[in-house]
Motif scaffolding. Structure first.
Motif, PDB file in Angstrom:
ATOM      1  N   LYS A  27      10.657  -8.356   4.624  1.00  0.00           N
ATOM      2  CA  LYS A  27      11.209  -9.666   4.988  1.00  0.00           C
ATOM      3  C   LYS A  27      12.196  -9.582   6.153  1.00  0.00           C
ATOM      4  N   ASP A  28      12.600  -8.365   6.515  1.00  0.00           N
ATOM      5  CA  ASP A  28      13.519  -8.169   7.637  1.00  0.00           C
ATOM      6  C   ASP A  28      12.722  -7.962   8.915  1.00  0.00           C
ATOM      7  N   PRO A  29      12.730  -8.920   9.845  1.00  0.00           N
ATOM      8  CA  PRO A  29      11.932  -8.767  11.081  1.00  0.00           C
ATOM      9  C   PRO A  29      12.404  -7.619  11.960  1.00  0.00           C
ATOM     10  N   ASP A  30      13.634  -7.133  11.733  1.00  0.00           N
ATOM     11  CA  ASP A  30      14.159  -6.030  12.542  1.00  0.00           C
ATOM     12  C   ASP A  30      14.008  -4.674  11.858  1.00  0.00           C
ATOM     13  N   ALA A  31      13.265  -4.613  10.764  1.00  0.00           N
ATOM     14  CA  ALA A  31      13.064  -3.344  10.059  1.00  0.00           C
ATOM     15  C   ALA A  31      12.400  -2.332  10.995  1.00  0.00           C
ATOM     16  N   PRO A  32      12.907  -1.110  11.073  1.00  0.00           N
ATOM     17  CA  PRO A  32      12.355  -0.099  11.993  1.00  0.00           C
ATOM     18  C   PRO A  32      10.872   0.185  11.782  1.00  0.00           C
ATOM     19  N   ILE A  33      10.377  -0.037  10.568  1.00  0.00           N
ATOM     20  CA  ILE A  33       8.974   0.306  10.295  1.00  0.00           C
ATOM     21  C   ILE A  33       8.014  -0.501  11.157  1.00  0.00           C
ATOM     22  N   PHE A  34       8.424  -1.718  11.570  1.00  0.00           N
ATOM     23  CA  PHE A  34       7.533  -2.544  12.384  1.00  0.00           C
ATOM     24  C   PHE A  34       7.266  -1.924  13.756  1.00  0.00           C
ATOM     25  N   GLU A  35       8.191  -1.081  14.232  1.00  0.00           N
ATOM     26  CA  GLU A  35       7.987  -0.404  15.511  1.00  0.00           C
ATOM     27  C   GLU A  35       6.893   0.654  15.424  1.00  0.00           C
ATOM     28  N   GLU A  36       6.619   1.131  14.224  1.00  0.00           N
ATOM     29  CA  GLU A  36       5.636   2.191  14.021  1.00  0.00           C
ATOM     30  C   GLU A  36       4.331   1.678  13.404  1.00  0.00           C
ATOM     31  N   SER A  37       4.278   0.378  13.088  1.00  0.00           N
ATOM     32  CA  SER A  37       3.147  -0.174  12.327  1.00  0.00           C
ATOM     33  C   SER A  37       2.023  -0.666  13.238  1.00  0.00           C
ATOM     34  N   ASP A  38       0.803  -0.560  12.721  1.00  0.00           N
ATOM     35  CA  ASP A  38      -0.342  -1.172  13.391  1.00  0.00           C
ATOM     36  C   ASP A  38      -0.419  -2.660  13.049  1.00  0.00           C
ATOM     37  N   TYR A  39      -0.039  -2.983  11.804  1.00  0.00           N
ATOM     38  CA  TYR A  39      -0.011  -4.374  11.349  1.00  0.00           C
ATOM     39  C   TYR A  39       1.270  -4.598  10.562  1.00  0.00           C
ATOM     40  N   GLY A  40       1.931  -5.724  10.808  1.00  0.00           N
ATOM     41  CA  GLY A  40       3.153  -6.033  10.089  1.00  0.00           C
ATOM     42  C   GLY A  40       3.142  -7.437   9.527  1.00  0.00           C
ATOM     43  N   ILE A  41       3.619  -7.577   8.312  1.00  0.00           N
ATOM     44  CA  ILE A  41       3.742  -8.886   7.672  1.00  0.00           C
ATOM     45  C   ILE A  41       5.215  -9.113   7.379  1.00  0.00           C
ATOM     46  N   ILE A  42       5.815 -10.097   8.049  1.00  0.00           N
ATOM     47  CA  ILE A  42       7.214 -10.428   7.811  1.00  0.00           C
ATOM     48  C   ILE A  42       7.258 -11.459   6.684  1.00  0.00           C
ATOM     49  N   GLY A  43       7.727 -11.048   5.526  1.00  0.00           N
ATOM     50  CA  GLY A  43       7.750 -11.946   4.381  1.00  0.00           C
ATOM     51  C   GLY A  43       8.247 -11.243   3.138  1.00  0.00           C
TER      52      GLY A  43
END
Length: 303
Positions: A270-286
């Protein structure tokens, strides 16, 4: 130059033999069962084994000590796994040897082969550093750093050794296995600190089951909260599945280091600034408590 490799699978035996070949050394292997020794003997000319069963550091170190006493290696090589790091530490202490983990390449520092240069990952895999190790030395090799050497047709010599230890067992309780092990699955769902309580791990397990995969947790949930026996990360299991799904995982470097071999990384946070999104192929913010039930519903409809 003699190189002794510890392996608990055919895959690791093949990878570590390729490293030994690159160093042009005389190679031998140590394995924890006769059945594995017979398979690994198609890759090594000399294989030591004891029938050890479930992992217990003292008895496995005893096996290593017996093999080391006979083979007298200058370099001892281990997989960079949870078990491998434990055993490499025990081996380094016994030999008073220099040691390095997270190694992705190794070579001789000079033509005489008097010391090693190893390249290892640092800062959670964000950088690499070259380190010089005097002999004897002990190294832990990261998964996938070397291609597996294919088995040959000839069988090498197999030697059974006694894994004697100076300790006495007071109590031993093997870890209970729940389904497929994360490091052996093509799909892994990992729960992070976004999970509010232990009972909520059931939705993570259900998602893993729906995908015919395995589940695990990050280090805090296992080491700090005691919600699982193991975790995924640089200090735990290193995994390389076809699909990784992080549920409520922030993506700290030590965790991402353990999943860097994943083919596809999906993150739910749910955190749009989570570091994992920088490494992900697909991200779901929720909110995972909304997203995961929806994923389960769609998977059930698809089936």
């Amino acid at each position: 130059m003699r190189i002794l490799s510890y392996a608990d699978s055919e895959s690791w035996a093949g990878q570590l033999r390729s490293l030994a070949d690159s160093l042009k050394g005389e190679a031998a292997a140590v394995v924890p069962s006769k059945e594995l020794a017979q398979r690994v003997s198609k890759v090594y000319d000399l294989v030591y084994f004891s029938e050890l069963g479930a992992f217990e550091p003292a008895s496995y170190a005893g096996l290593l000590a017996s093999a080391t006493s006979d083979f007298k290696p200058e370099v001892s090589v281990f997989p960079c796994t949870n078990k491998g790091r434990i055993l490499s530490g025990l081996q380094a202490a016994k030999l008073s040897a220099m040691a390095a983990t997270d190694v992705i390449w190794a070579g001789w520092a000079d033509q005489e082969g008097s010391s090693l240069i190893v390249r290892r990952l640092v800062y959670g895999g964000r950088a690499v550093v070259d380190v010089r190790l005097n002999l004897p030395s002990v190294i832990c090799v990261s998964q996938g750093s070397y291609k597996e050497r294919a088995p040959g047709t000839a069988q090498g010599k197999i030697v059974e050794v006694k894994a004697s230890t100076p300790t006495s067992r007071v109590e031993f309780r093997p870890k209970r296995s729940e389904g497929v092990e994360p490091d052996k699955s093509d799909v892994v769902v990992v729960a992070g600190r976004g999970i509010r309580n232990r009972d909520d791990l059931e939705i993570v397990k259900e998602l893993a089951a729906a995908l015919n995969g395995a589940w695990s947790v990050t280090r805090p949930l296992a080491a700090d909260y005691g919600w699982a026996d193991s975790w995924v990360g640089i200090s735990g299991l290193t995994i390389s599945p076809r699909l990784y799904i992080g549920v409520g995982v922030s993506g700290q470097p030590h965790h991402m280091m353990g999943i860097r071999g994943s083919k596809v990384i999906v993150a739910v946070n749910k955190d749009p600034d989570a570091p994992i999104f920088e490494e992900s192929d697909y991200g779901i913010i929720g909110d995972l408590y909304v997203v995961v039930p929806l994923l389960l519903k769609r998977l059930k409809e698809a089936k």
